[in-house]
Motif scaffolding. Structure first.
Motif, PDB file in Angstrom:
ATOM      1  N   LEU A 263       0.841  -1.211   0.000  1.00 30.20           N
ATOM      2  CA  LEU A 263       0.000   0.000   0.000  1.00 30.20           C
ATOM      3  C   LEU A 263       0.868   1.250   0.000  1.00 30.20           C
ATOM      4  N   SER A 264       0.353   2.316  -0.635  1.00 34.17           N
ATOM      5  CA  SER A 264       1.116   3.570  -0.665  1.00 34.17           C
ATOM      6  C   SER A 264       0.608   4.559   0.385  1.00 34.17           C
ATOM      7  N   GLU A 265      -0.626   4.362   0.870  1.00 34.11           N
ATOM      8  CA  GLU A 265      -1.165   5.288   1.874  1.00 34.11           C
ATOM      9  C   GLU A 265      -2.117   4.562   2.812  1.00 34.11           C
ATOM     10  N   SER A 266      -2.298   5.134   4.000  1.00 35.60           N
ATOM     11  CA  SER A 266      -3.188   4.519   4.994  1.00 35.60           C
ATOM     12  C   SER A 266      -4.645   4.876   4.697  1.00 35.60           C
ATOM     13  N   GLY A 267      -5.552   4.236   5.398  1.00 39.48           N
ATOM     14  CA  GLY A 267      -6.976   4.520   5.247  1.00 39.48           C
ATOM     15  C   GLY A 267      -7.318   5.943   5.645  1.00 39.48           C
ATOM     16  N   LEU A 268      -6.617   6.458   6.667  1.00 42.34           N
ATOM     17  CA  LEU A 268      -6.870   7.839   7.104  1.00 42.34           C
ATOM     18  C   LEU A 268      -6.522   8.812   5.980  1.00 42.34           C
ATOM     19  N   ASP A 269      -5.378   8.568   5.308  1.00 42.85           N
ATOM     20  CA  ASP A 269      -4.989   9.433   4.182  1.00 42.85           C
ATOM     21  C   ASP A 269      -6.054   9.392   3.087  1.00 42.85           C
ATOM     22  N   LYS A 270      -6.536   8.169   2.790  1.00 42.72           N
ATOM     23  CA  LYS A 270      -7.571   8.011   1.750  1.00 42.72           C
ATOM     24  C   LYS A 270      -8.839   8.771   2.133  1.00 42.72           C
ATOM     25  N   LEU A 271      -9.231   8.642   3.406  1.00 44.58           N
ATOM     26  CA  LEU A 271     -10.464   9.280   3.884  1.00 44.58           C
ATOM     27  C   LEU A 271     -10.349  10.799   3.810  1.00 44.58           C
ATOM     28  N   ILE A 272      -9.200  11.329   4.211  1.00 51.61           N
ATOM     29  CA  ILE A 272      -9.021  12.791   4.185  1.00 51.61           C
ATOM     30  C   ILE A 272      -9.061  13.304   2.747  1.00 51.61           C
ATOM     31  N   LYS A 273      -8.403  12.573   1.832  1.00 51.62           N
ATOM     32  CA  LYS A 273      -8.437  12.977   0.413  1.00 51.62           C
ATOM     33  C   LYS A 273      -9.876  12.971  -0.112  1.00 51.62           C
ATOM     34  N   ALA A 274     -10.608  11.891   0.224  1.00 55.61           N
ATOM     35  CA  ALA A 274     -11.992  11.758  -0.250  1.00 55.61           C
ATOM     36  C   ALA A 274     -12.870  12.873   0.310  1.00 55.61           C
ATOM     37  N   SER A 275     -12.680  13.215   1.601  1.00 59.44           N
ATOM     38  CA  SER A 275     -13.535  14.237   2.213  1.00 59.44           C
ATOM     39  C   SER A 275     -13.205  15.631   1.672  1.00 59.44           C
ATOM     40  N   TYR A 276     -11.914  15.921   1.452  1.00 58.26           N
ATOM     41  CA  TYR A 276     -11.541  17.215   0.863  1.00 58.26           C
ATOM     42  C   TYR A 276     -12.126  17.345  -0.543  1.00 58.26           C
ATOM     43  N   LYS A 277     -12.059  16.251  -1.307  1.00 58.91           N
ATOM     44  CA  LYS A 277     -12.572  16.266  -2.681  1.00 58.91           C
ATOM     45  C   LYS A 277     -14.095  16.453  -2.685  1.00 58.91           C
ATOM     46  N   LEU A 278     -14.769  15.683  -1.829  1.00 63.73           N
ATOM     47  CA  LEU A 278     -16.237  15.718  -1.788  1.00 63.73           C
ATOM     48  C   LEU A 278     -16.752  17.086  -1.341  1.00 63.73           C
ATOM     49  N   LEU A 279     -16.082  17.681  -0.359  1.00 65.74           N
ATOM     50  CA  LEU A 279     -16.550  18.957   0.185  1.00 65.74           C
ATOM     51  C   LEU A 279     -15.923  20.161  -0.527  1.00 65.74           C
ATOM     52  N   GLY A 280     -15.062  19.884  -1.518  1.00 65.23           N
ATOM     53  CA  GLY A 280     -14.439  20.966  -2.280  1.00 65.23           C
ATOM     54  C   GLY A 280     -13.540  21.830  -1.421  1.00 65.23           C
ATOM     55  N   LEU A 281     -12.621  21.191  -0.677  1.00 65.42           N
ATOM     56  CA  LEU A 281     -11.751  21.924   0.244  1.00 65.42           C
ATOM     57  C   LEU A 281     -10.297  21.901  -0.221  1.00 65.42           C
ATOM     58  N   ILE A 282      -9.567  22.950   0.118  1.00 68.31           N
ATOM     59  CA  ILE A 282      -8.123  23.021  -0.133  1.00 68.31           C
ATOM     60  C   ILE A 282      -7.456  23.641   1.105  1.00 68.31           C
ATOM     61  N   SER A 283      -6.133  23.639   1.127  1.00 68.75           N
ATOM     62  CA  SER A 283      -5.406  24.284   2.233  1.00 68.75           C
ATOM     63  C   SER A 283      -4.445  25.324   1.680  1.00 68.75           C
ATOM     64  N   TYR A 284      -4.451  26.503   2.331  1.00 66.18           N
ATOM     65  CA  TYR A 284      -3.360  27.447   2.070  1.00 66.18           C
ATOM     66  C   TYR A 284      -2.518  27.506   3.339  1.00 66.18           C
ATOM     67  N   LEU A 285      -1.333  28.113   3.240  1.00 65.90           N
ATOM     68  CA  LEU A 285      -0.381  28.049   4.349  1.00 65.90           C
ATOM     69  C   LEU A 285       0.097  29.439   4.747  1.00 65.90           C
ATOM     70  N   THR A 286       0.387  29.590   6.038  1.00 63.43           N
ATOM     71  CA  THR A 286       1.106  30.774   6.502  1.00 63.43           C
ATOM     72  C   THR A 286       2.390  30.249   7.136  1.00 63.43           C
ATOM     73  N   ALA A 287       3.498  30.949   6.930  1.00 59.14           N
ATOM     74  CA  ALA A 287       4.780  30.419   7.418  1.00 59.14           C
ATOM     75  C   ALA A 287       5.654  31.540   7.951  1.00 59.14           C
ATOM     76  N   GLY A 288       6.356  31.219   9.040  1.00 57.58           N
ATOM     77  CA  GLY A 288       7.273  32.192   9.635  1.00 57.58           C
ATOM     78  C   GLY A 288       7.963  31.584  10.847  1.00 57.58           C
ATOM     79  N   GLU A 289       8.769  32.384  11.528  1.00 58.50           N
ATOM     80  CA  GLU A 289       9.515  31.876  12.685  1.00 58.50           C
ATOM     81  C   GLU A 289       8.599  31.443  13.822  1.00 58.50           C
TER      82      GLU A 289
END
Length: 365
Positions: A263-289
């Motif tokens: 396997l290349s990914e766990s069930g949790l990874d699959k579930l998160i991908k499926a839920s982001y896709k189904l709900l039309g979600l993405i992540s942006y990032l903020t970064a700093g010290e």
């Protein structure tokens, strides 16, 4: 994001919840061992965070989170109070999407409430209970609106919509299949918070030896996939027992264990991908010290609204957003270096945020 995990008793629902959240919900081989909904917070795996956190030597790295609610085993007649029905149905109303665990494995040691394995029948059992519960809500609302409509003619449109949804449900169809005519109807429809309007992700729970080829030869899984395609739902294959074992390993052991299983990914990874896709979600990032963090937004969100996720002042006083793709930032080692190469955009109010954007918001309140 809040996901409700549902399923008939003994389909592997609590085992899956335990492994996803490591919360140890009591998992016993009899119905209703999950009476109070167990709630678990799960961090969303995101390799970009670690890379950016290391680059900035961030004091804190904060991933996005998903809240899972394990909802009590459901049986036929739940909408009429059978089993723990009514409690089940009120808990599920609060979630963004439903993860429906469907049993697609044979095991004589684990009893099935209906005596044999039939994934589509199990899906129908739960869907019918959700339909009955929605009908009850609609009937109460219709009585209320009919009464008020005698004095207020503007309520005629809502009454018509309520009767339209009721007819659809009485025909055995789900509320999410309704065709709405305008924005007013959409707003009204959303305000009812109907169970059968929620997006669904099917988790097809299979035996360990069926995981490597994604249960290609499992007839039950095939039937669930066909049903999901017809209903605009997502489906992924999982082995709850294996997930439980994975949850007890550290990251290095987990990677080796998955590799051994092919396997290349766990069930949790699959579930998160499926839920982001189904709900039309993405992540942006903020970064700093101080902190590197992932923020979850809907696809199509514009910069000021994305800023509002951090703080309402950011949205209210939004001036500009400095935006760079995380790959460009990592490649050049700093925002200043990426800016020199012309890779940092100065974006205004109409900018639509993309997955993987690293953003520095300029605002004035």
């Amino acid at each position: 994001m809040k996901l409700g995990i549902v399923g008939l008793p003994n389909v592997g629902k609590s085992t899956l919840f335990n492994s996803l959240t490591k919360a140890g919900a009591e998992s016993a081989n009899y119905p209703f061992c999950t009476i109070d909904p167990n709630v678990g917070i799960v961090t969303v795996p995101d390799h970009r965070l670690k890379l950016l956190g290391d680059m900035y030597n961030s004091k804190k790295v904060t991933p996005a989170v998903i809240e899972f609610v394990d909802i009590a085993g459901l049986v036929k007649g739940a909408s009429k109070g059978e089993g723990l029905g009514n409690q089940f149905l009120s808990n599920i109303r609060e979630v963004d999407a439903i993860v429906h665990v469907v049993r697609c494995f044979e095991d004589s040691n684990i009893i099935h409430v209906d005596g044999n394995i039939n994934p589509l029948r199990d899906i129908e059992t739960i869907n019918l209970e959700l339909i009955f519960s929605d009908l009850e809500i609609l009937e109460r609302r219709i009585v209320k609106v009919e009464k008020a409509a005698r004095m207020d003619k503007t309520l005629a449109k809502e009454l018509e919509l309520l009767k339209k949804i009721k007819a659809l449900l009485e025909d055995g169809k789900l509320a999410k299949n309704i065709e709405l005519d305008d924005e007013d109807e959409v707003a009204l429809f959303n305000s009812y918070n109907l169970l059968t309007s929620k997006p669904v992700i099917f988790a097809a729970n299979v035996a360990e030896d069926e995981l490597a080829d994604d249960a290609a030869g499992n007839e039950g899984v095939k039937a669930v996939r066909e049903f999901a395609a017809e209903t605009d739902s997502e489906v992924f294959v999982i082995c709850a027992q294996i997930e439980q074992e994975i949850s007890e390993l550290d990251d290095e052991e987990k990677a080796m264990f998955l590799e051994d299983l092919g396997l290349s990914e766990s069930g949790l990874d699959k579930l998160i991908k499926a839920s982001y896709k189904l709900l039309g979600l993405i992540s942006y990032l903020t970064a700093g010290e101080d902190e590197t963090r992932a923020w979850t937004i809907k696809v199509g969100t514009k910069a000021p609204q994305a800023a509002g996720k951090i703080h309402t002042d950011f949205e209210r006083g939004f001036i500009k957003a400095e935006v760079v793709n995380y790959k460009d930032l990592l490649e050049h080692g700093s925002l200043a270096a990426a800016r020199e190469k012309g890779l940092v955009g100065m974006e205004g109010k109409e900018y639509v945020v993309k997955d993987g954007d690293v953003i520095l918001f300029r605002f004035n309140v």
